[in-house]
Design a protein around this motif. Sequence first.
Motif, PDB file in Angstrom:
ATOM      1  N   GLY A 197      13.410   2.527   0.181  1.00 44.15           N
ATOM      2  CA  GLY A 197      12.667   2.960  -0.995  1.00 44.15           C
ATOM      3  C   GLY A 197      12.002   1.826  -1.742  1.00 44.15           C
ATOM      4  N   SER A 198      12.519   0.605  -1.541  1.00 50.92           N
ATOM      5  CA  SER A 198      11.987  -0.560  -2.262  1.00 50.92           C
ATOM      6  C   SER A 198      10.800  -1.218  -1.573  1.00 50.92           C
ATOM      7  N   PHE A 199      10.637  -0.991  -0.253  1.00 45.26           N
ATOM      8  CA  PHE A 199       9.525  -1.673   0.423  1.00 45.26           C
ATOM      9  C   PHE A 199       8.499  -0.728   1.047  1.00 45.26           C
ATOM     10  N   ARG A 200       8.863   0.529   1.301  1.00 44.72           N
ATOM     11  CA  ARG A 200       7.984   1.429   2.053  1.00 44.72           C
ATOM     12  C   ARG A 200       6.991   2.121   1.121  1.00 44.72           C
ATOM     13  N   GLY A 201       5.770   1.625   1.086  1.00 44.34           N
ATOM     14  CA  GLY A 201       4.780   2.131   0.144  1.00 44.34           C
ATOM     15  C   GLY A 201       3.938   3.281   0.671  1.00 44.34           C
ATOM     16  N   ASN A 202       3.352   4.015  -0.264  1.00 48.08           N
ATOM     17  CA  ASN A 202       2.493   5.160   0.064  1.00 48.08           C
ATOM     18  C   ASN A 202       1.031   4.708   0.139  1.00 48.08           C
ATOM     19  N   VAL A 234      -2.062   7.407   1.133  1.00 47.71           N
ATOM     20  CA  VAL A 234      -2.722   8.288   0.169  1.00 47.71           C
ATOM     21  C   VAL A 234      -3.054   7.536  -1.111  1.00 47.71           C
ATOM     22  N   ILE A 235      -2.021   7.106  -1.859  1.00 42.92           N
ATOM     23  CA  ILE A 235      -2.257   6.428  -3.142  1.00 42.92           C
ATOM     24  C   ILE A 235      -3.038   5.133  -2.924  1.00 42.92           C
ATOM     25  N   GLY A 236      -2.575   4.304  -1.978  1.00 42.37           N
ATOM     26  CA  GLY A 236      -3.244   3.031  -1.735  1.00 42.37           C
ATOM     27  C   GLY A 236      -4.684   3.196  -1.306  1.00 42.37           C
ATOM     28  N   MET A 237      -4.929   4.088  -0.347  1.00 43.84           N
ATOM     29  CA  MET A 237      -6.290   4.314   0.149  1.00 43.84           C
ATOM     30  C   MET A 237      -7.197   4.876  -0.945  1.00 43.84           C
ATOM     31  N   ALA A 238      -6.658   5.779  -1.764  1.00 45.05           N
ATOM     32  CA  ALA A 238      -7.459   6.363  -2.842  1.00 45.05           C
ATOM     33  C   ALA A 238      -7.854   5.308  -3.860  1.00 45.05           C
ATOM     34  N   LEU A 239      -6.934   4.428  -4.187  1.00 43.60           N
ATOM     35  CA  LEU A 239      -7.232   3.363  -5.144  1.00 43.60           C
ATOM     36  C   LEU A 239      -8.241   2.371  -4.578  1.00 43.60           C
ATOM     37  N   VAL A 240      -8.101   2.036  -3.304  1.00 40.54           N
ATOM     38  CA  VAL A 240      -9.066   1.135  -2.659  1.00 40.54           C
ATOM     39  C   VAL A 240     -10.456   1.768  -2.651  1.00 40.54           C
ATOM     40  N   ALA A 241     -10.526   3.064  -2.348  1.00 35.82           N
ATOM     41  CA  ALA A 241     -11.816   3.765  -2.329  1.00 35.82           C
ATOM     42  C   ALA A 241     -12.480   3.728  -3.696  1.00 35.82           C
ATOM     43  N   ASN A 242     -11.686   3.897  -4.765  1.00 38.34           N
ATOM     44  CA  ASN A 242     -12.239   3.854  -6.125  1.00 38.34           C
ATOM     45  C   ASN A 242     -12.679   2.454  -6.511  1.00 38.34           C
ATOM     46  N   GLN A 243     -11.909   1.459  -6.110  1.00 40.57           N
ATOM     47  CA  GLN A 243     -12.184   0.084  -6.515  1.00 40.57           C
ATOM     48  C   GLN A 243     -13.330  -0.544  -5.719  1.00 40.57           C
ATOM     49  N   PHE A 244     -13.320  -0.368  -4.394  1.00 37.94           N
ATOM     50  CA  PHE A 244     -14.255  -1.104  -3.548  1.00 37.94           C
ATOM     51  C   PHE A 244     -15.215  -0.229  -2.753  1.00 37.94           C
ATOM     52  N   PHE A 255       0.564  -3.373  -2.015  1.00 36.00           N
ATOM     53  CA  PHE A 255       1.899  -3.829  -2.376  1.00 36.00           C
ATOM     54  C   PHE A 255       2.467  -3.009  -3.542  1.00 36.00           C
ATOM     55  N   ALA A 256       1.612  -2.592  -4.466  1.00 35.47           N
ATOM     56  CA  ALA A 256       2.059  -1.921  -5.691  1.00 35.47           C
ATOM     57  C   ALA A 256       2.145  -0.407  -5.554  1.00 35.47           C
ATOM     58  N   SER A 257       1.769   0.145  -4.405  1.00 32.86           N
ATOM     59  CA  SER A 257       1.810   1.596  -4.224  1.00 32.86           C
ATOM     60  C   SER A 257       3.244   2.116  -4.323  1.00 32.86           C
ATOM     61  N   PRO A 258       3.427   3.322  -4.850  1.00 30.92           N
ATOM     62  CA  PRO A 258       4.778   3.894  -4.967  1.00 30.92           C
ATOM     63  C   PRO A 258       5.386   4.188  -3.604  1.00 30.92           C
ATOM     64  N   THR A 259       6.657   4.504  -3.594  1.00 28.23           N
ATOM     65  CA  THR A 259       7.384   4.762  -2.350  1.00 28.23           C
ATOM     66  C   THR A 259       6.814   5.978  -1.624  1.00 28.23           C
ATOM     67  N   ALA A 260       6.660   5.849  -0.314  1.00 28.72           N
ATOM     68  CA  ALA A 260       6.090   6.928   0.499  1.00 28.72           C
ATOM     69  C   ALA A 260       7.038   8.112   0.594  1.00 28.72           C
ATOM     70  N   ALA A 261       6.472   9.305   0.556  1.00 30.02           N
ATOM     71  CA  ALA A 261       7.276  10.524   0.690  1.00 30.02           C
ATOM     72  C   ALA A 261       7.961  10.587   2.054  1.00 30.02           C
ATOM     73  N   GLY A 262       7.366   9.924   3.051  1.00 24.57           N
ATOM     74  CA  GLY A 262       7.964   9.894   4.382  1.00 24.57           C
ATOM     75  C   GLY A 262       9.344   9.258   4.403  1.00 24.57           C
ATOM     76  N   SER A 263       9.652   8.427   3.410  1.00 23.29           N
ATOM     77  CA  SER A 263      10.977   7.808   3.349  1.00 23.29           C
ATOM     78  C   SER A 263      12.054   8.865   3.130  1.00 23.29           C
ATOM     79  N   PHE A 264      11.749   9.869   2.318  1.00 26.74           N
ATOM     80  CA  PHE A 264      12.682  10.972   2.089  1.00 26.74           C
ATOM     81  C   PHE A 264      12.934  11.746   3.382  1.00 26.74           C
ATOM     82  N   VAL A 265      11.866  12.000   4.125  1.00 23.67           N
ATOM     83  CA  VAL A 265      11.982  12.742   5.379  1.00 23.67           C
ATOM     84  C   VAL A 265      12.886  12.009   6.358  1.00 23.67           C
TER      85      VAL A 265
END
Length: 318
Positions: A107-112, A115-125, A268-278
């Motif tokens: 949960g501490s290293f596996r980022g999302n 979805v979240i990361g790609m969406a933020l990159v799309a908005n920024q760049f 690096f700052a993206s929240p934990t991926a939902a796949g970690s729960f699965v």
Amino acid sequence: MDNFLHSLSATLHVTAPVFIIVFLGIIFRRINWLDEHFVKVASALVFRVTLPTLVFLNISKTDLRESLDPGVIIYACTATLISFFFLIWMARKIIQDKTDHGVFIQGSFRGNQGVIGMALVANQFGAPGMPLASILLGSLIIIYNILSVIALSMSLPGRADAGWKPVLKEILKNPLILSVVAAIPVSLLKIELPAVVLKTGEYFSGVTLPLALLCIGASLSLKALRASSLASWSATLMKLLILPVIMTLGAIALGWTGQTLGILFLYFASPTAAGSFVMVKAMGGNDKLAANIVALTTAASTLTITLGVFLLHWQGLV
């Protein structure tokens, strides 16, 4: 003052649209416009079809020989690997229940980033940032799956010698990884895809991020937020503050700025991926703790990512 207001405006332009859609997903679920069946079906569609299509188009339409910096991929994967060993040490120090060590570590290293990361990159760049984001996503998915199995296998009774065949199978058939593998030769060989294929792909990829963000909001458990424990708060602190700060400072020290630094930070700052729960649930771990970490990091990342983007803009690094 002008610099402050400009940085604030640029920050909100990047983060606000993403998290507004997430919160709309929460509202739509509360008023029964979205239900569990929709979230399950839509999430599967995003994972299997629309997101791989988005990744494939972003890479295939780019000249990788000119735009790809292998050093960025190596740094992101190396930083993740180092953080993994650091988290093993931290788990032994702060998590009393040994069976929860793997859940905390994952949960501490596996980022999302998907979805979240790609969406933020799309908005920024915009489009120029998506090829690097897509290649980086494919690389991290592989290392995340491998390290997650190692972490959970070390802490769950009877799992030390299990789990390798399923994770290898998961990696080999992962739609995102397959889309990266398929797109690389198309880019390197400069193969021109038919216009009808590109247009169809653009239709599919266009629904990816808003649909995925709505699903994240609709699946966010407020009950899990209220039930958060010391382990989940510790994982949240690691995922959203300690590790992103260390990794981003490392990237700055290596000389990266602008688009490259921005993408690394957002990933690096993206929240934990939902796949970690699965994965935790499938391996018989503490799935409640995993759900708490996903919920906490997703909610808290609205503040931490916004603050991080603001600071990078304010310092002229992005």
